[in-house]
Write a protein that holds these residues in place. Structure first.
Motif, short mmCIF file in Angstrom:
data_model
loop_
_atom_site.label_atom_id
_atom_site.label_comp_id
_atom_site.label_asym_id
_atom_site.label_seq_id
_atom_site.Cartn_x
_atom_site.Cartn_y
_atom_site.Cartn_z
N GLY A 44 -71.42 -109.24 111.68
CA GLY A 44 -70.06 -108.73 111.46
C GLY A 44 -69.30 -108.40 112.72
O GLY A 44 -69.37 -109.12 113.71
N ARG A 45 -68.64 -107.24 112.69
CA ARG A 45 -67.67 -106.92 113.75
C ARG A 45 -68.30 -106.76 115.12
O ARG A 45 -67.65 -106.97 116.15
CB ARG A 45 -66.86 -105.68 113.34
CG ARG A 45 -67.59 -104.39 113.60
CD ARG A 45 -67.03 -103.19 112.90
NE ARG A 45 -68.23 -102.42 112.51
CZ ARG A 45 -68.21 -101.32 111.82
NH1 ARG A 45 -67.08 -100.80 111.42
NH2 ARG A 45 -69.33 -100.71 111.54
N GLY A 46 -69.54 -106.32 115.17
CA GLY A 46 -70.24 -106.30 116.46
C GLY A 46 -69.91 -105.12 117.36
O GLY A 46 -69.99 -105.25 118.59
N SER A 47 -69.59 -103.98 116.77
CA SER A 47 -69.28 -102.83 117.64
C SER A 47 -70.54 -102.34 118.37
O SER A 47 -70.46 -101.88 119.51
CB SER A 47 -68.62 -101.69 116.85
OG SER A 47 -69.54 -101.09 115.97
N ASN A 48 -71.69 -102.45 117.76
CA ASN A 48 -72.93 -102.08 118.47
C ASN A 48 -73.24 -103.05 119.58
O ASN A 48 -73.70 -102.66 120.66
CB ASN A 48 -74.09 -101.96 117.48
CG ASN A 48 -74.10 -100.63 116.75
OD1 ASN A 48 -74.40 -99.61 117.35
ND2 ASN A 48 -73.75 -100.65 115.48
N GLY A 62 -76.41 -104.89 113.22
CA GLY A 62 -75.61 -105.21 112.04
C GLY A 62 -75.90 -106.61 111.55
O GLY A 62 -75.00 -107.32 111.11
N MET A 97 -77.22 -108.62 108.74
CA MET A 97 -77.40 -108.27 107.33
C MET A 97 -78.32 -109.25 106.59
O MET A 97 -77.96 -109.80 105.55
CB MET A 97 -76.03 -108.17 106.63
CG MET A 97 -75.07 -107.23 107.32
SD MET A 97 -75.77 -105.56 107.56
CE MET A 97 -75.61 -104.91 105.91
N VAL A 139 -80.75 -100.92 114.40
CA VAL A 139 -80.09 -99.64 114.17
C VAL A 139 -79.77 -99.56 112.69
O VAL A 139 -79.32 -100.53 112.08
CB VAL A 139 -78.81 -99.48 115.03
CG1 VAL A 139 -77.72 -100.47 114.63
CG2 VAL A 139 -78.29 -98.06 114.97
N HIS A 140 -80.07 -98.39 112.12
CA HIS A 140 -79.85 -98.20 110.68
C HIS A 140 -78.98 -96.95 110.48
O HIS A 140 -79.24 -95.91 111.09
CB HIS A 140 -81.20 -98.03 109.98
CG HIS A 140 -81.05 -97.88 108.50
ND1 HIS A 140 -80.83 -98.94 107.65
CD2 HIS A 140 -81.04 -96.77 107.71
CE1 HIS A 140 -80.71 -98.51 106.41
NE2 HIS A 140 -80.84 -97.19 106.42
N PRO A 141 -77.96 -97.06 109.62
CA PRO A 141 -77.03 -95.93 109.47
C PRO A 141 -77.49 -94.85 108.51
O PRO A 141 -76.80 -94.51 107.53
CB PRO A 141 -75.74 -96.63 108.98
CG PRO A 141 -76.23 -97.81 108.21
CD PRO A 141 -77.52 -98.25 108.87
N LEU A 171 -71.24 -94.04 113.07
CA LEU A 171 -71.14 -95.20 113.96
C LEU A 171 -70.99 -94.76 115.43
O LEU A 171 -71.57 -95.36 116.34
CB LEU A 171 -69.94 -96.07 113.56
CG LEU A 171 -69.84 -97.43 114.26
CD1 LEU A 171 -71.03 -98.33 113.89
CD2 LEU A 171 -68.53 -98.13 113.91
N GLU A 183 -74.35 -94.18 116.58
CA GLU A 183 -75.09 -95.43 116.77
C GLU A 183 -74.79 -95.96 118.18
O GLU A 183 -75.69 -96.39 118.90
CB GLU A 183 -74.67 -96.48 115.73
CG GLU A 183 -75.05 -96.13 114.32
CD GLU A 183 -74.66 -97.22 113.33
OE1 GLU A 183 -74.69 -98.41 113.66
OE2 GLU A 183 -74.29 -96.87 112.18
#
Ligand code: GRF
Length: 208
Positions: A13-17, A91, A93, A111-113, A174, A177
């Motif tokens: 997805g968006r790839g913020s991590n 992220g 999935m 990483v898990h929320p 987030l 994270e």
């Protein structure tokens, strides 16, 4: 076998991590570098970030594979070509098969929320709100075949406020994270994780 300073990051997805890890690696001058980003979705926003920063990218659409094993086998081949010291699920999935996990055993990090072992799986923020917990958070863990139950490298806790909704709570988690994932990835890439059963000790940089 890993014989490089290559980190491979898997996203959906968006790839913020991914961005948080890349920024930390550049800012702190890690010896390891993000060599490749692989996504199972062409539309993943994180691919744009990677391309814009000169990182190799690949898209491997799971829908094109006949089954999970075939997809995982192809994904594993692509990753192995980099001989990575760390394979980062940021992220991503997809549930990975036991064979895949075995192949990269000790090098796979996720990483898990939620504060594992609470709320493994999907929909963690909704489930935390529904359960009425007062504290929630994020977990970085090594990946084993037992989904979301691998040895814990780092955790961060956030309060759950009375007026929280899923989006507000997710944003608060987030942020954490992004704080705890980069140093954990760095420690893995630099061989500074000591694993004893489910317990992980992070060896500080100076005393390596
Ligand atoms: C994060 O909340 C991560 O914990 C979960 O999926 C989300 C990915 O976000 N597994 P991003 O793609 O890194 O922005």
């Amino acid at each position: 076998m890993p014989n490089s300073d290559n980190i491979v990051v898997l996203i959906s997805g968006r790839g913020s991590n991914l961005q948080a890890i890349h920024r930390a690696a550049v800012a702190e001058g890690w010896s390891a570098r993000i060599a490749a980003v692989i996504s199972n979705r062409e539309a993943a926003g994180g691919l744009d970030y990677a391309r814009a920063h000169g990182i190799d990218t690949a898209v491997l659409d799971h829908r094109a594979a006949p089954n999970r094993e075939a997809f995982d086998a192809e994904l594993a081949e692509r990753i192995a070509a980099w001989r990575p010291c760390a394979v980062v699920l940021a992220g991503f999935m997809r549930v990975l098969s036991a064979g895949f996990v075995r192949r990269f055993d000790g090098r796979l990090i996720n990483v898990h929320p939620s504060l594992l072992p609470a709320f493994p799986g999907l929909g963690t923020h909704r489930r935390a709100l529904d359960a009425g917990v007062k504290w929630h958070g994020a977990t970085v863990h090594l990946v084993t075949a037992d989904l979301d139950h691998g040895p814990i490298v780092a955790q961060a806790v956030v309060p759950v406020h009375d007026d929280d909704d899923e989006a507000r709570l997710a944003a608060r988690v987030l942020e954490q994270e992004h704080r705890i994932f980069p140093p954990a990835v760095r420690a893995l890439a630099e061989g500074r994780l000591r694993v004893d059963g489910l317990r992980v000790r992070v060896v500080p940089e100076a005393t390596r």
